[in-house]
Design an enzyme around this catalytic site. Structure first.
Site, PDB file in Angstrom:
ATOM      1  N   ARG A 132     -71.995 -21.124 -26.382  1.00 16.53           N
ATOM      2  CA  ARG A 132     -71.008 -21.044 -25.302  1.00 16.53           C
ATOM      3  C   ARG A 132     -71.502 -20.126 -24.180  1.00 16.53           C
ATOM      4  O   ARG A 132     -71.274 -20.392 -22.995  1.00 16.53           O
ATOM      5  CB  ARG A 132     -69.675 -20.550 -25.866  1.00 16.53           C
ATOM      6  CG  ARG A 132     -68.549 -20.475 -24.851  1.00 16.53           C
ATOM      7  CD  ARG A 132     -67.197 -20.258 -25.523  1.00 16.53           C
ATOM      8  NE  ARG A 132     -66.201 -19.813 -24.561  1.00 16.53           N
ATOM      9  CZ  ARG A 132     -65.624 -18.616 -24.551  1.00 16.53           C
ATOM     10  NH1 ARG A 132     -65.938 -17.730 -25.496  1.00 16.53           N
ATOM     11  NH2 ARG A 132     -64.732 -18.294 -23.640  1.00 16.53           N
ATOM     12  N   HIS A 136     -71.834 -21.495 -20.404  1.00  9.64           N
ATOM     13  CA  HIS A 136     -71.063 -20.939 -19.294  1.00  9.64           C
ATOM     14  C   HIS A 136     -71.961 -20.261 -18.261  1.00  9.64           C
ATOM     15  O   HIS A 136     -71.610 -20.202 -17.078  1.00  9.64           O
ATOM     16  CB  HIS A 136     -70.020 -19.959 -19.819  1.00  9.64           C
ATOM     17  CG  HIS A 136     -68.850 -20.632 -20.460  1.00  9.64           C
ATOM     18  ND1 HIS A 136     -67.577 -20.106 -20.433  1.00  9.64           N
ATOM     19  CD2 HIS A 136     -68.750 -21.807 -21.136  1.00  9.64           C
ATOM     20  CE1 HIS A 136     -66.747 -20.935 -21.065  1.00  9.64           C
ATOM     21  NE2 HIS A 136     -67.448 -21.960 -21.511  1.00  9.64           N
ATOM     22  N   HIS A 259     -68.183 -29.683 -28.688  1.00 11.09           N
ATOM     23  CA  HIS A 259     -67.007 -29.148 -29.375  1.00 11.09           C
ATOM     24  C   HIS A 259     -67.014 -29.468 -30.864  1.00 11.09           C
ATOM     25  O   HIS A 259     -66.078 -29.087 -31.579  1.00 11.09           O
ATOM     26  CB  HIS A 259     -65.726 -29.674 -28.719  1.00 11.09           C
ATOM     27  CG  HIS A 259     -65.372 -28.952 -27.461  1.00 11.09           C
ATOM     28  ND1 HIS A 259     -64.362 -29.350 -26.612  1.00 11.09           N
ATOM     29  CD2 HIS A 259     -65.900 -27.820 -26.904  1.00 11.09           C
ATOM     30  CE1 HIS A 259     -64.286 -28.520 -25.590  1.00 11.09           C
ATOM     31  NE2 HIS A 259     -65.208 -27.580 -25.745  1.00 11.09           N
ATOM     32  N   TRP A 275     -62.185 -27.705 -33.841  1.00  9.43           N
ATOM     33  CA  TRP A 275     -62.092 -29.123 -33.479  1.00  9.43           C
ATOM     34  C   TRP A 275     -62.412 -30.021 -34.672  1.00  9.43           C
ATOM     35  O   TRP A 275     -61.926 -31.145 -34.745  1.00  9.43           O
ATOM     36  CB  TRP A 275     -63.074 -29.447 -32.362  1.00  9.43           C
ATOM     37  CG  TRP A 275     -62.713 -28.955 -31.004  1.00  9.43           C
ATOM     38  CD1 TRP A 275     -62.007 -29.627 -30.039  1.00  9.43           C
ATOM     39  CD2 TRP A 275     -63.056 -27.694 -30.420  1.00  9.43           C
ATOM     40  NE1 TRP A 275     -61.900 -28.861 -28.898  1.00  9.43           N
ATOM     41  CE2 TRP A 275     -62.529 -27.667 -29.105  1.00  9.43           C
ATOM     42  CE3 TRP A 275     -63.766 -26.575 -30.874  1.00  9.43           C
ATOM     43  CZ2 TRP A 275     -62.689 -26.577 -28.247  1.00  9.43           C
ATOM     44  CZ3 TRP A 275     -63.917 -25.491 -30.027  1.00  9.43           C
ATOM     45  CH2 TRP A 275     -63.381 -25.498 -28.737  1.00  9.43           C
TER      46      TRP A 275
END
Length: 378
Positions: A132, A136, A259, A275
């Site tokens: 992540r 990002h 995800h 998820w």
């Protein structure tokens, strides 16, 4: 017990829900080989790591102590300036990190990911949060203004570090700082994106082509808030975000498959839950579950999210469910639900592009992308 001793290789097999619920990650061997080696500078040995460590002494004593022990933006900019001097010294002496040196960084990141098991962090791996971070740091790119992306690693500075979409990424940045102190010659942008590559490959995903060349920037190069996806939004929002970076509908869906890893936290995004049943295994289970499960709106005090009707342990965000609702997105999601190999191929290509956004071609140390060896290959 260390997480690393429990590795099991089974890349192409589906993950049974019962096995997926364990807190230990299943590792898979790499199936693809990559033969291109970066040319070594004339006179360079097998590795320059010792030399780089010596050059890095400039940032571990005196001013360096303040740089590493302070969270202030001024300290971080001072650190960038010092490392720029180190880089200039390396360039003047014609010393360049080799692929072997970057492989050592990758191998150290593997060890860091495994420490989550002993720390009882989430599902037993730091891989999802490290991925992540890479995501990002790269996903802020704007093709129209040619700003953002992974080149300057500006999430080191406020206010970008405090953007809502980056909540909780201090965990990953702190982890990567351990590696940075051991390998001070690597830029943060290279380190963070290499961490993302490592997370995908070590948790059973495809090989991700990668190469170094990013440089550290300054606070003035921070991007404005709002460039990362807002999970409460719909299909048009996703298109606005990803079209801005230069991706099409197929690539948007392929990237959404990340995800498969990780979970949401109420103290970060406000959302809650994983998820998939295997949140530390890269597979196409995310897509299969979108179609195979019945999804209903969760009744709770948190933000709007869906949960599976059967077990009530899984979640999907509004931006996930649009992959089923939107006609264009749906056709690609259905393909990936049926064919994991196809998704792996498209995912690897899209992630590789994502991690290179905003980096001028002239900065790459190699015209060819590299494939880093996974721990199973070593």
């Amino acid at each position: 017990m260390s997480f690393s001793v429990l590795r099991t290789s089974f890349r192409r097999a589906a993950v049974p829900p019962a096995a997926a619920r364990t807190s230990k990650a299943f590792r898979s061997p790499a199936f693809r080989k990559y033969s291109t080696e970066v040319p070594k500078p004339e006179g360079a040995g097998k590795s320059n790591a010792a030399l780089f460590a010596g050059l890095g002494l400039a940032v571990v004593g005196g001013v360096g102590f303040w740089i590493y022990s302070s969270d202030s933006n001024k300290a971080k900019e001072a650190g960038t300036a010092v490392r720029s001097g180190v880089q200039s010294a390396k360039a003047a002496a014609n010393f360049t990190p080799t692929k072997e040196d970057y492989q050592k960084v990758y191998d150290r990141i593997v060890e860091i990911l495994d420490e989550a098991s002993d720390a009882d962090y989430d599902d037993g791996s730091y891989g999802p949060v490290v991925l992540r971070l890479a995501w990002h740091a790269s996903g802020t790119y704007d093709k129209d203004t040619n700003t953002g992306g992974s080149n300057y690693a500006t999430m080191r500075f406020e206010p970008e570090a405090l953007h809502g979409a980056n909540a909780g990424l201090n965990v990953a940045r702190t982890l990567m700082e351990k590696v940075k102190k051991e390998f001070p010659w690597i830029s943060y942008g290279d380190l963070w994106t290499l961490g993302g590559v490592c997370a995908i490959q070590e948790l059973g995903g495809p090989k991700i082509p990668w190469r170094p060349g990013r440089i550290d920037g300054f606070q003035e190069q921070c991007t404005p808030d709002g460039r990362l996806p807002d999970a409460t939004q719909g299909a048009q929002h996703l298109r606005n975000i990803f079209y801005r970076m230069g991706f099409n509908d197929r690539e948007i869906v392929a990237l959404s498959g990340a995800h498969a890893l990780g979970r949401c936290h109420t103290d970060r995004s406000g959302f809650d839950g994983p998820w998939t049943f295997s949140p530390i295994t890269v597979s196409n289970e995310y897509f299969r579950l979108l179609f195979d499960e019945k999804w209903v709106w969760r009744k709770w005090n948190g933000p709007k999210q869906l949960q599976d009707a059967k077990s009530k342990t899984l979640m999907m965000l509004p931006t996930d469910y649009v992959l089923v609702q939107d006609k264009s997105f749906r056709k690609f999601a259905e393909q990936y639900a049926r064919d994991q190999d196809l998704w792996f191929k498209d995912f690897a290509n899209s992630v590789s592009r994502l991690f290179e956004l905003g980096v001028p071609t002239s900065q790459w140390v190699s015209s060819e992308q590299w494939i880093m060896k996974s721990s199973d290959e070593n």
